[in-house]
Each structure stands twice: as C-alpha cells, then as structure tokens.
Write a protein that holds these residues in place. Structure first.
Motif, PDB file in Angstrom:
ATOM      1  N   MET A   1       1.991  -7.372   9.683  1.00 26.79           N
ATOM      2  CA  MET A   1       1.376  -6.145   9.195  1.00 26.79           C
ATOM      3  C   MET A   1       0.012  -6.001   9.865  1.00 26.79           C
ATOM      4  O   MET A   1      -0.830  -6.895   9.787  1.00 26.79           O
ATOM      5  N   VAL A   2      -0.216  -4.868  10.519  1.00 26.46           N
ATOM      6  CA  VAL A   2      -1.483  -4.598  11.190  1.00 26.46           C
ATOM      7  C   VAL A   2      -2.193  -3.498  10.415  1.00 26.46           C
ATOM      8  O   VAL A   2      -1.675  -2.378  10.289  1.00 26.46           O
ATOM      9  N   ALA A   3      -3.379  -3.825   9.874  1.00 21.83           N
ATOM     10  CA  ALA A   3      -4.055  -2.899   8.966  1.00 21.83           C
ATOM     11  C   ALA A   3      -5.566  -2.979   9.135  1.00 21.83           C
ATOM     12  O   ALA A   3      -6.101  -3.961   9.657  1.00 21.83           O
ATOM     13  N   ALA A   4      -6.260  -1.937   8.679  1.00 25.70           N
ATOM     14  CA  ALA A   4      -7.719  -1.929   8.640  1.00 25.70           C
ATOM     15  C   ALA A   4      -8.182  -2.655   7.387  1.00 25.70           C
ATOM     16  O   ALA A   4      -7.500  -2.641   6.355  1.00 25.70           O
ATOM     17  N   ASP A   5      -9.368  -3.248   7.463  1.00 21.86           N
ATOM     18  CA  ASP A   5      -9.845  -4.010   6.298  1.00 21.86           C
ATOM     19  C   ASP A   5     -10.579  -3.137   5.289  1.00 21.86           C
ATOM     20  O   ASP A   5     -11.001  -3.629   4.243  1.00 21.86           O
ATOM     21  N   HIS A   6     -10.731  -1.835   5.585  1.00 22.46           N
ATOM     22  CA  HIS A   6     -11.313  -0.930   4.587  1.00 22.46           C
ATOM     23  C   HIS A   6     -10.428   0.307   4.461  1.00 22.46           C
ATOM     24  O   HIS A   6     -10.093   0.965   5.445  1.00 22.46           O
ATOM     25  N   SER A   7     -10.036   0.598   3.223  1.00 21.67           N
ATOM     26  CA  SER A   7      -9.176   1.745   2.925  1.00 21.67           C
ATOM     27  C   SER A   7      -9.613   2.361   1.606  1.00 21.67           C
ATOM     28  O   SER A   7      -9.902   1.643   0.643  1.00 21.67           O
TER      29      SER A   7
ATOM     30  N   LEU B   1       2.467  -1.158  11.855  1.00 22.88           N
ATOM     31  CA  LEU B   1       1.109  -0.626  11.911  1.00 22.88           C
ATOM     32  C   LEU B   1       0.916   0.347  10.760  1.00 22.88           C
ATOM     33  O   LEU B   1       1.517   1.435  10.742  1.00 22.88           O
ATOM     34  N   ASN B   2       0.108  -0.053   9.802  1.00 23.98           N
ATOM     35  CA  ASN B   2      -0.224   0.843   8.695  1.00 23.98           C
ATOM     36  C   ASN B   2      -1.680   0.613   8.321  1.00 23.98           C
ATOM     37  O   ASN B   2      -2.020  -0.397   7.700  1.00 23.98           O
TER      38      ASN B   2
ATOM     39  N   HIS C   1      -4.378  -6.459  -3.389  1.00 20.15           N
ATOM     40  CA  HIS C   1      -5.354  -5.453  -2.980  1.00 20.15           C
ATOM     41  C   HIS C   1      -5.112  -4.073  -3.580  1.00 20.15           C
ATOM     42  O   HIS C   1      -5.998  -3.221  -3.534  1.00 20.15           O
ATOM     43  N   GLY C   2      -3.918  -3.833  -4.108  1.00 19.79           N
ATOM     44  CA  GLY C   2      -3.600  -2.493  -4.589  1.00 19.79           C
ATOM     45  C   GLY C   2      -2.943  -1.663  -3.500  1.00 19.79           C
ATOM     46  O   GLY C   2      -2.451  -2.186  -2.504  1.00 19.79           O
ATOM     47  N   MET C   3      -2.957  -0.346  -3.690  1.00 20.45           N
ATOM     48  CA  MET C   3      -2.258   0.563  -2.779  1.00 20.45           C
ATOM     49  C   MET C   3      -2.773   0.395  -1.348  1.00 20.45           C
ATOM     50  O   MET C   3      -3.912  -0.018  -1.148  1.00 20.45           O
ATOM     51  N   GLU C   4      -1.861   0.801  -0.342  1.00 22.17           N
ATOM     52  CA  GLU C   4      -0.567   1.358  -0.660  1.00 22.17           C
ATOM     53  C   GLU C   4       0.488   0.270  -0.608  1.00 22.17           C
ATOM     54  O   GLU C   4       0.417  -0.650   0.204  1.00 22.17           O
ATOM     55  N   TYR C   5       1.478   0.388  -1.488  1.00 19.65           N
ATOM     56  CA  TYR C   5       2.413  -0.700  -1.729  1.00 19.65           C
ATOM     57  C   TYR C   5       3.670  -0.653  -0.855  1.00 19.65           C
ATOM     58  O   TYR C   5       4.292  -1.686  -0.612  1.00 19.65           O
ATOM     59  N   ARG C   6       4.073   0.530  -0.425  1.00 19.22           N
ATOM     60  CA  ARG C   6       5.350   0.654   0.281  1.00 19.22           C
ATOM     61  C   ARG C   6       5.475  -0.311   1.462  1.00 19.22           C
ATOM     62  O   ARG C   6       6.504  -0.985   1.589  1.00 19.22           O
ATOM     63  N   PRO C   7       4.476  -0.402   2.354  1.00 21.21           N
ATOM     64  CA  PRO C   7       4.631  -1.336   3.476  1.00 21.21           C
ATOM     65  C   PRO C   7       4.872  -2.775   3.015  1.00 21.21           C
ATOM     66  O   PRO C   7       5.701  -3.487   3.590  1.00 21.21           O
ATOM     67  N   TYR C   8       4.148  -3.177   1.980  1.00 22.63           N
ATOM     68  CA  TYR C   8       4.315  -4.539   1.465  1.00 22.63           C
ATOM     69  C   TYR C   8       5.737  -4.753   0.945  1.00 22.63           C
ATOM     70  O   TYR C   8       6.389  -5.768   1.266  1.00 22.63           O
ATOM     71  N   TYR C   9       6.231  -3.842   0.127  1.00 27.40           N
ATOM     72  CA  TYR C   9       7.543  -4.053  -0.485  1.00 27.40           C
ATOM     73  C   TYR C   9       8.665  -4.035   0.556  1.00 27.40           C
ATOM     74  O   TYR C   9       9.619  -4.821   0.478  1.00 27.40           O
TER      75      TYR C   9
END
Length: 417
Positions: free
Chosen positions: A37-43, A6-7, A15-23
């Motif tokens: 990966m559970v994320a909001a669609d606007h950051s 959950l990030n 999409h750009g940042m943030e990269y840590r969860p992806y890597y």
C-alpha cells in the motif's frame, strides 16, 4: 501475485478512514498475494495519522499489508494546502518509481486516490515493470467522478487550472488503463464520452467486513441507550441516524420533517459529528424540536448496538445531478446488515433500498415526503418489518462483503499474458 495499491488516503483500523483499500488488501493477503500500500502520511479523512519516525518515507506492516508511507505537509480544507499535499505525494512516488518497479515487480498497479492524477505515477511504474520483461496490468479505480464532483458539488469552474489538470488525468486514465473499476454503477456513458472502451469497465461497489457483524457487539454507550429507552417507554417511534453531519447528508431536511411531525409520537436520534453539526443543533433549537437529540460519535464497533435499538434508520441526500451516476454509501450497508427498516431520501442512478426491498424511498430535499414516508413505515406490522430487515441483510451478504468484492476485483485484474 504482487499488487501495488496507490491510494493517497489509505487508512486502517489503526488510523481510521479510508477503509476500503485496507479491507480489499487484507483479503488479497489472506488469499496468498503480496500487497504493498502506497499512501501519504497526512490525510484529512483519517482519525489518526501514522507516526512519522523522521523526514524520509518509511514502511510498516499492518495485518500482512506492507504500508509504505510518504511524508507530506499537513493541510485543512480544500485549498492550496491540499494541492501542495497531493503534489508532495505524487512527486515522491514518481521519483521512487524505478526502485518500486525493480524491487517489488508488481503484477498489478492500482491508481486509487480519488483525484485522478495518480494515474500518471501508476502508469510510470507499470511501464518500468514491463521493461523488465514482466507483464503488469494498470488499473484505475474510481471512487467519485473527478473533476465532475468538485464542479457539480463544489461549484468550481471547468476552466479552473486544477480542474483542467484533473480532466486531463481522467481522460488519460480511461484511454491508457488496462482496467477501470468503479464503485458507482451508472458511469458507463460518462466514461465512454471521455474515451473509455467499455470492455475495460468493471463495477465493484463498497462493502462491509463480516467480523464487525459476528458475535456480540459491545454495549451501546449509556447516554444514548438511556435516551432511547426513555423514548420507547413513552411510546415513541425512534428514527435513528449514524454518520457524518455534513452538507451532503441533508440532515437539515430531516429536521424540517421532524418539525412537521412535532405532534406525532416520533423521536429522532442523531449520532455522529461533522462540520454542519453545530448549525443543525442551532436549527433544532430554533424550531423547538424537543423530540430531536444529538449525540457525540460512538466507536465503529458500537454501531450494530445502536442500530439494533432504532425503529427506522434514516439516510438522506441532496438533490444534485452528480448522483445520476449512482451512490455507494457505507452507512447504508451498515443499516441493512443490522436488519433496519430504512427510509431513503434520494434521487440517484441506483437505489439499494429499493433493490433489496428493505424500506421506503422518497424524493430528496422534500420534508413533507420524508414525514409521509415515516408515517407509512410506522404502520408496518412486525412480520413485514422483519421480512424487510432480513431482505436488506441478505442483499448485503450476497453483493457487498469484502471477500466477494476482493475476488471480483482481482478477477478483472488478472495479469497480462
């Protein structure tokens, strides 16, 4: 292993940042794990938002990672709009918790959204998973200390309702998480004072991805390359900075140091963007700093080419108490991978430049100290500069690559017995 991450602000190369969860997730997928990966669609930190196909949550697969996007209202700044965005995300994931627990059956649930309120949602998913008879570890990942960061950096009152909510969530996370992972190295006393059993604490700092430093980097954009070549031809030492032009980066102090070096052969090249850039350009103009040049951002892939051209890489910080818990700057990892000699203007709980021996550290918010540090570094002979640069790179390779960090992360999160 099934890993639920959950990030709220998770990004990707698309999409750009943030990269840590992806890597981290990419490394886990390559190791044979299943990651959602559970994320909001606007950051506010993404360069590009995911393309929403409708009004419902949706998912897509990026490099083997299953991204599940939740629709949230757009916002700007840190006002009520951001609070509404946070609430929309958490409310939807809370409602989806039974379905996530039954269908995905996570072995590990990671709450990692910077703000701490996602711990309650992550805990709900972990508990529902355990009710099915499957062990599940609850992990709280700390990027920055909230609510201490908005209190000390943003001047918010500890009695503000939002801050009080954050504090309740932070305390709950330290008490109820099975594992706490921090990017910051000097947090033990603070976390213990808020209820953490320190046996749960593990430090997993920020890192770099190796492929960005393998092969031949794309050539540096011509306007920057031409400017640096002109400065070097004139016999000037090029001091480079690549990154955000924001208040925390203390670039106004760097400009004050440049004024002190006005009559010495230094050239300052700043590449990037940020909310303070226009003010910094006005400051440089008002001071008549002809040896300072600002350039628009370059693609991430060109960063190695830029850093290869500078003589000294600069990174600075404000003098604020929050850094007593440590720092974990990505741009410093880039500097060190590029074998730069680094001038680090900081007072913090840790100092990677000093640890690696790849440059010089001077106090923050101190233009004379920065100017003196630059004068000292420019006197180094070529062999010393080469030795410092190589020490910085080896430090990152040993401690800050994502294969190393992803393995360290999972070693702390083995499933409950």
């Amino acid at each position: 292993m099934n890993i639920l991450y959950l990030n709220h602000y998770a990004g990707s190369p698309l999409h750009g940042m943030e990269y840590r969860p992806y890597y981290l997730a990419r490394e886990w997928v390559q190791a044979g794990h299943r990651v959602r990966m559970v994320a909001a669609d606007h950051s506010h930190v993404r360069a590009k938002q995911p393309e929403r196909p409708g009004t419902d949550p949706w998912h897509e697969t990026i490099d083997g990672i299953a991204y599940h996007w939740y629709p949230t209202p757009p916002y700007a700044g840190n006002g009520l709009g951001r609070v509404r965005n946070i609430w929309a995300f958490l409310r939807q994931v809370w409602s989806d918790a039974p379905r996530i627990a039954s269908q995905f059956q996570p072995d590990v649930v990671i709450a990692s959204s910077t703000y701490p309120m996602d711990i309650w949602v992550a805990e709900r998913i972990a508990k529902l998973t355990r009710k099915t008879g499957k062990p599940c570890k609850l992990v709280f990942e700390v990027h920055d200390l909230w609510p201490l960061s908005p209190i000390e950096l943003g001047g918010m009152s500890p009695r503000h309702p939002f801050i009080m909510l954050c504090q309740a969530a932070e305390n709950h996370a330290y008490k109820h998480a099975d594992v706490v992972i921090s990017m910051l190295p000097k947090v033990a006393d603070h976390m213990q004072s808020h209820g953490l059993d320190l046996r749960k604490l593990h430090i997993v700092p920020n890192g770099i991805t190796l492929e960005e430093w393998q092969g031949t980097a794309p050539p540096l954009r011509s306007d920057i390359a031409s400017h640096i070549a002109t400065q070097k031809a004139a016999g000037r030492t090029v001091v480079g900075y690549a990154g955000s032009h924001g208040t925390p980066n203390a670039l106004d102090v760097m400009l004050q140091a440049a004024e002190l070096l006005r009559n010495e052969p230094f050239s300052f090249v700043l590449v990037g963007d940020g909310h303070e850039k226009a003010a910094l350009q006005r400051q440089a103009q008002a001071l008549g700093l002809e040896q300072v040049a600002f350039f628009d951002p370059i693609p991430k892939a060109q960063i190695p080419s830029f850093l290869a051209e500078v003589d000294i890489a600069y990174i600075g910080w404000q003098r604020v108490p929050i850094y007593r818990f440590g720092i974990a700057p990505n741009k410093l990892m880039d500097y060190m991978m590029a074998r730069c000699v680094v001038l680090h203007s900081v007072e913090a709980g840790n100092d990677p430049v000093a640890e690696a021996g790849c440059g010089l550290t001077v106090p923050p918010a101190d233009p004379p100290a920065i100017a003196a540090g630059l004068r000292q570094l420019v006197t180094l002979d070529a062999a010393t500069r080469q030795r410092m640069g190589e020490a910085g790179r080896q430090f990152v390779l040993a401690n800050h690559t994502y294969p190393v960090l992803a393995r360290r992360f999972l070693e702390s999160c083995t499933p409950a017995a």
